[in-house]
Write a protein that holds these residues in place. Sequence first.
Motif, PDB file in Angstrom:
ATOM      1  N   LYS A  83      57.390 -30.571  94.873  1.00 34.60           N
ATOM      2  CA  LYS A  83      56.175 -30.666  95.687  1.00 34.60           C
ATOM      3  C   LYS A  83      55.315 -31.851  95.244  1.00 34.60           C
ATOM      4  O   LYS A  83      54.774 -32.599  96.070  1.00 34.60           O
ATOM      5  CB  LYS A  83      55.380 -29.362  95.579  1.00 34.60           C
ATOM      6  N   GLN A  84      55.218 -32.053  93.942  1.00 31.99           N
ATOM      7  CA  GLN A  84      54.417 -33.161  93.429  1.00 31.99           C
ATOM      8  C   GLN A  84      55.107 -34.502  93.662  1.00 31.99           C
ATOM      9  O   GLN A  84      54.471 -35.482  94.066  1.00 31.99           O
ATOM     10  CB  GLN A  84      54.174 -32.970  91.931  1.00 31.99           C
ATOM     11  N   LEU A  85      56.387 -34.552  93.420  1.00 28.23           N
ATOM     12  CA  LEU A  85      57.116 -35.815  93.507  1.00 28.23           C
ATOM     13  C   LEU A  85      57.168 -36.361  94.933  1.00 28.23           C
ATOM     14  O   LEU A  85      57.183 -37.579  95.139  1.00 28.23           O
ATOM     15  CB  LEU A  85      58.536 -35.631  92.966  1.00 28.23           C
ATOM     16  N   LEU A  86      57.188 -35.475  95.910  1.00 25.85           N
ATOM     17  CA  LEU A  86      57.239 -35.929  97.301  1.00 25.85           C
ATOM     18  C   LEU A  86      56.000 -36.738  97.676  1.00 25.85           C
ATOM     19  O   LEU A  86      56.053 -37.579  98.583  1.00 25.85           O
ATOM     20  CB  LEU A  86      57.372 -34.731  98.244  1.00 25.85           C
ATOM     21  N   THR A  87      54.912 -36.519  96.976  1.00 24.25           N
ATOM     22  CA  THR A  87      53.659 -37.211  97.308  1.00 24.25           C
ATOM     23  C   THR A  87      53.440 -38.470  96.462  1.00 24.25           C
ATOM     24  O   THR A  87      52.453 -39.167  96.640  1.00 24.25           O
ATOM     25  CB  THR A  87      52.459 -36.272  97.117  1.00 24.25           C
ATOM     26  N   VAL A  88      54.355 -38.758  95.543  1.00 27.10           N
ATOM     27  CA  VAL A  88      54.230 -39.947  94.686  1.00 27.10           C
ATOM     28  C   VAL A  88      54.984 -41.096  95.344  1.00 27.10           C
ATOM     29  O   VAL A  88      56.219 -41.121  95.353  1.00 27.10           O
ATOM     30  CB  VAL A  88      54.779 -39.681  93.267  1.00 27.10           C
ATOM     31  N   ASP A  89      54.259 -42.035  95.893  1.00 24.97           N
ATOM     32  CA  ASP A  89      54.889 -43.136  96.627  1.00 24.97           C
ATOM     33  C   ASP A  89      55.819 -43.973  95.761  1.00 24.97           C
ATOM     34  O   ASP A  89      56.842 -44.474  96.235  1.00 24.97           O
ATOM     35  CB  ASP A  89      53.816 -44.037  97.251  1.00 24.97           C
ATOM     36  N   ALA A  90      55.467 -44.154  94.492  1.00 19.21           N
ATOM     37  CA  ALA A  90      56.270 -45.001  93.612  1.00 19.21           C
ATOM     38  C   ALA A  90      57.634 -44.395  93.316  1.00 19.21           C
ATOM     39  O   ALA A  90      58.587 -45.127  93.017  1.00 19.21           O
ATOM     40  CB  ALA A  90      55.521 -45.250  92.303  1.00 19.21           C
ATOM     41  N   CYS A  91      57.740 -43.086  93.415  1.00 20.35           N
ATOM     42  CA  CYS A  91      59.006 -42.413  93.118  1.00 20.35           C
ATOM     43  C   CYS A  91      59.999 -42.643  94.245  1.00 20.35           C
ATOM     44  O   CYS A  91      59.759 -42.271  95.387  1.00 20.35           O
ATOM     45  CB  CYS A  91      58.764 -40.919  92.912  1.00 20.35           C
ATOM     46  N   ARG A  92      61.135 -43.264  93.919  1.00 24.49           N
ATOM     47  CA  ARG A  92      62.114 -43.603  94.946  1.00 24.49           C
ATOM     48  C   ARG A  92      63.380 -42.746  94.872  1.00 24.49           C
ATOM     49  O   ARG A  92      64.248 -42.849  95.733  1.00 24.49           O
ATOM     50  CB  ARG A  92      62.510 -45.076  94.827  1.00 24.49           C
ATOM     51  N   TYR A  93      63.499 -41.911  93.835  1.00 29.15           N
ATOM     52  CA  TYR A  93      64.715 -41.112  93.685  1.00 29.15           C
ATOM     53  C   TYR A  93      64.383 -39.785  93.017  1.00 29.15           C
ATOM     54  O   TYR A  93      63.833 -39.739  91.912  1.00 29.15           O
ATOM     55  CB  TYR A  93      65.745 -41.867  92.839  1.00 29.15           C
ATOM     56  N   VAL A  94      64.724 -38.711  93.703  1.00 29.85           N
ATOM     57  CA  VAL A  94      64.663 -37.363  93.135  1.00 29.85           C
ATOM     58  C   VAL A  94      66.019 -36.720  93.382  1.00 29.85           C
ATOM     59  O   VAL A  94      66.421 -36.518  94.532  1.00 29.85           O
ATOM     60  CB  VAL A  94      63.553 -36.506  93.785  1.00 29.85           C
ATOM     61  N   GLY A  95      66.734 -36.417  92.325  1.00 33.57           N
ATOM     62  CA  GLY A  95      68.039 -35.781  92.454  1.00 33.57           C
ATOM     63  C   GLY A  95      67.912 -34.283  92.263  1.00 33.57           C
ATOM     64  O   GLY A  95      67.375 -33.822  91.243  1.00 33.57           O
ATOM     65  N   ALA A  96      68.390 -33.520  93.235  1.00 30.86           N
ATOM     66  CA  ALA A  96      68.278 -32.058  93.173  1.00 30.86           C
ATOM     67  C   ALA A  96      69.651 -31.441  92.982  1.00 30.86           C
ATOM     68  O   ALA A  96      70.535 -31.572  93.839  1.00 30.86           O
ATOM     69  CB  ALA A  96      67.626 -31.529  94.450  1.00 30.86           C
TER      70      ALA A  96
END
Length: 396
Positions: free
Chosen positions: A284-297
């Motif tokens: 939920k937090q990472l989706l709102t961080v523009d700088a974050c370009r990769y989240v591996g689930a």
Amino acid sequence: MKEITDIIRSYEQALTSGKRMALATVVHVDGSSYRRPGARMLVTDDGQLTGAISGGCLEGDALRKALLAISQQKNKLVTYDTTDENDTTLGVQLGCNGVVHILFEPIKTDDPENPVELLKKVAAKRQNAVLVTLFSLQSRTGAQPGTCFLHLQADDRAICNCTPEMYDQLLSETRAAYQRGDSFFKAFGRSLTGFVEYFNTPPSLVIAGAGNDTIPLTEMASVLGWEITVVDGRTGHATRQRFPKAGKVLVARAEDVLKHIPIDERTFVLLMTHNYNYDLALLKQLLTVDACRYVGALGPKKKLERMYSELESGGMLITDKQKTKVYGPVGLDIGAETSEEIALSVLAEIKAVLGRRAGLSLREKLEPIHSRSDQRVDYTRDEKEEFLCAIQTTTP
């Protein structure tokens, strides 16, 4: 950056032992080569090699050239022509089909701004940097200034070991490198070529999860030289003893993770806690961080869809753009089953994203593995005329 870190470590050990050293750097390549410009190898006077400038075929002769540079205390540019597969001059058939130019620089250990000391400044802080190496492709017997200019972006600080007249030119090319976000070659007058080398910040891998399956991830990422952070809410799992290769091991609630970890465009986050609620809160937090370009689930696609559904039910609007940075199930399809194989799959996917690649087999690639555009030397019109004049003058 891993190679540079290894070179720095060997350099420090050599200083303690009183050894003399030389740094070999691939400064330019025409055609194909196993290593690209920027590859480095530290050579000590007792024959110890750290780093690599080829796949092993040039190192033997390069050792002799490095020892000569140490003996003479003079920079030397050596050209290896590997275009002739039948050429056995070096004792092996190289067959790389390229011309490799390698600069050998004796390291003056009493100089606080020698080439390795400049590399130490590059690696000391997480920031972008530009390093300029000057050499002459036209005159092997002429001056080879070598590694002579460093700019650290975050500090906005420049170190210049060349003539004052060159400072403004090199600083201008440094700014161009930051704008390009890449290295390039630039002609300086009739005789000198500059390798303007852009150093990006190393990848930062944040692993949310301190289970046994994340241990191989930290070990493999360490081999790659990446910065590693392991975070988990369980004090018995997130320990330094379990993750000695990680730079940071944190115990934190999901809601507090981003308070301890800065996220930039070179940060890659993996959700691998096996705790649905923890992963959900962090996602939920990472989706709102523009700088974050990769989240591996980690886990099946149904789990990720369930996460999206619950977040939207809670009032969160998730855009298609936000979803594009989430990779779930995480990893490339290589048939991974074990923790080690999954780690390989995940890191390969991150490397592909980092390099803006599709992660296909190289045999499907129609063009050369490495782009030839990065071999071009940038000239102004006057510089090109001067270069052609120099070639005509030196050609027998």
